[in-house]
Design an enzyme around this catalytic site. Structure first.
Site, PDB file in Angstrom:
ATOM      1  N   ASP A 126     -14.429  26.828 -89.970  1.00  0.00           N
ATOM      2  CA  ASP A 126     -14.611  26.951 -88.522  1.00  0.00           C
ATOM      3  C   ASP A 126     -14.681  25.595 -87.826  1.00  0.00           C
ATOM      4  O   ASP A 126     -14.516  25.505 -86.601  1.00  0.00           O
ATOM      5  CB  ASP A 126     -15.865  27.776 -88.196  1.00  0.00           C
ATOM      6  CG  ASP A 126     -17.152  27.241 -88.803  1.00  0.00           C
ATOM      7  OD1 ASP A 126     -17.146  26.158 -89.432  1.00  0.00           O
ATOM      8  OD2 ASP A 126     -18.200  27.917 -88.662  1.00  0.00           O
ATOM      9  N   GLU A 127     -14.894  24.529 -88.578  1.00  0.00           N
ATOM     10  CA  GLU A 127     -15.043  23.209 -87.960  1.00  0.00           C
ATOM     11  C   GLU A 127     -13.766  22.710 -87.301  1.00  0.00           C
ATOM     12  O   GLU A 127     -13.802  21.773 -86.498  1.00  0.00           O
ATOM     13  CB  GLU A 127     -15.549  22.202 -88.992  1.00  0.00           C
ATOM     14  CG  GLU A 127     -16.925  22.545 -89.522  1.00  0.00           C
ATOM     15  CD  GLU A 127     -17.559  21.415 -90.325  1.00  0.00           C
ATOM     16  OE1 GLU A 127     -17.363  20.241 -89.959  1.00  0.00           O
ATOM     17  OE2 GLU A 127     -18.244  21.727 -91.314  1.00  0.00           O
ATOM     18  N   TYR A 149     -13.150  14.877 -91.375  1.00  0.00           N
ATOM     19  CA  TYR A 149     -13.049  16.044 -92.260  1.00  0.00           C
ATOM     20  C   TYR A 149     -12.356  17.202 -91.558  1.00  0.00           C
ATOM     21  O   TYR A 149     -11.360  17.755 -92.050  1.00  0.00           O
ATOM     22  CB  TYR A 149     -14.428  16.487 -92.744  1.00  0.00           C
ATOM     23  CG  TYR A 149     -14.442  17.910 -93.235  1.00  0.00           C
ATOM     24  CD1 TYR A 149     -13.656  18.296 -94.321  1.00  0.00           C
ATOM     25  CD2 TYR A 149     -15.201  18.892 -92.594  1.00  0.00           C
ATOM     26  CE1 TYR A 149     -13.634  19.613 -94.761  1.00  0.00           C
ATOM     27  CE2 TYR A 149     -15.184  20.209 -93.029  1.00  0.00           C
ATOM     28  CZ  TYR A 149     -14.399  20.561 -94.108  1.00  0.00           C
ATOM     29  OH  TYR A 149     -14.371  21.865 -94.534  1.00  0.00           O
TER      30      TYR A 149
END
EC number: 4.2.1.46
Length: 335
Positions: A126-127, A149
């Protein structure tokens, strides 16, 4: 059916292989022949990989094109977990994340395309969406990653989907909320706090602690991934969430209460750069199309997770002493 699973010496990938074997034992799925490809970085634990005749372990890098090609030639399907995942490390070493998460994914996609392998299930996070103040993200939400990331994962998502749109490769993408459960490497918040508290140590809390995360038990994540593999549609993205939203401060309070200690053991620390405020996934698509529902109650799941770390010091104590280096020792020469 021959299944290639990347990153399955890690937390989620290894639990997924266990999930497949358990489904086979219960007669819910035909028995696959599973090949695990894992580099055994500092976060990889060979002991996580099931010792089962149906499972073959290959130590190697997903960016090693000749190796990947040889494995893909024998595969029918792929589930791709392998990734660098720690946000703090991505801030200091972004190149490692780009190499593994983007270039490694490209190598896998190229080999899958050459050999006609599919579905190719690409496991993501979800990031990639950034931060959301209210409501929850649908799958068509534009990506807006805020850390190296999440940017590397967003890049790999787009690359994977492009192979479907350009070449017709059967790619299916999953995006999950924050995972917790047994065998999670103790750099992440739940196992870090639990193992520190077991040792009578202090725990760090970023900023004001009001960042919100949605929590998902790893077994529910594995269930969702396998539903996407077996029932999902090519070229689609599916959200896999747990439905329990907590601020980091609330989570800290729950863990402190579980150990009977107070807030005096918490060290406030400066907030992480680019720290997303809130994540939340709309999982209606997976529910409607695949019948996905999280099964684990959070209170029960976190209690069992604490018990697992309490009972398995021999697993996590050596890991907390490992440097975040390029690779762990092979089986027989280390913990």
């Amino acid at each position: 059916m021959n299944l290639l699973v990347t990153g399955a010496a890690g937390f989620i990938g290894s639990r997924y292989v266990h999930h497949l074997l358990e489904a086979t034992r219960r007669g819910r799925e035909p028995a696959p022949v599973i090949t695990v490809l894992d580099k055994l970085t500092y976060a990889g634990v060979l002991g996580n990989v099931p010792d089962d005749p149906a499972v073959t372990f290959v130590r190697g890098d997903i960016a090693d094109a000749p190796l990947v090609d040889s494995l893909m030639a024998e595969a029918d399907q792929v589930v791709h977990f392998a990734a660098e995942t720690h946000v703090d490390r991505s801030i200091t070493s972004p190149g490692t994340f780009v190499r593994t998460n983007v270039l490694g994914t490209q190598v896998l996609l190229d080999a899958a395309l050459r050999h006609g392998v599919g579905p190719f299930v690409h496991v993501s996070t979800d990031e990639v969406y950034g931060s959301i103040e209210h409501g929850s993200w649908p799958e068509h939400q534009p990506l807006c990653p805020n850390s190296p990331y999440s940017a590397s994962k967003a890049s790999s998502d787009l690359l994977a989907l492009s192979y479907h749109r350009t070449h017709g490769l059967d790619v299916r993408v999953t995006r999950c909320s924050n995972n917790y459960g047994p065998h999670q490497f103790p750099e992440k918040i739940v196992p870090l706090f639990v193992t520190n508290l077991l040792d009578g140590l202090r725990v760090p809390l970023y900023g004001d602690g009001l960042n919100v995360r949605e929590w998902l038990h790893v077994d529910d994540h594995c269930l969702g991934v396998d539903l996407v593999r077996t029932q999902g549609r090519p070229g689609e993205v599916y959200h896999i969430g747990g439905g329990t939203e907590l601020t980091n401060r609330d989570l800290t309070g729950l863990l402190l209460d579980a150990f009977g200690v107070g807030w005096d053991v918490v060290d406030p620390v400066a907030d992480r750069k680019g720290h997303d405020r809130r994540y939340a996934l709309d999982c209606a698509k997976a529910a409607d199309e695949l019948g996905y529902r999280p099964r684990r109650d959070f209170a029960e799941g976190i209690a069992r997770t604490i018990d697992w770390y309490r009972d398995n010091r021999a697993w996590w104590e050596p890991l907390k002493k490992r440097p975040a280096g390029p690779a762990a020792p092979p089986r027989g020469s280390g913990p």
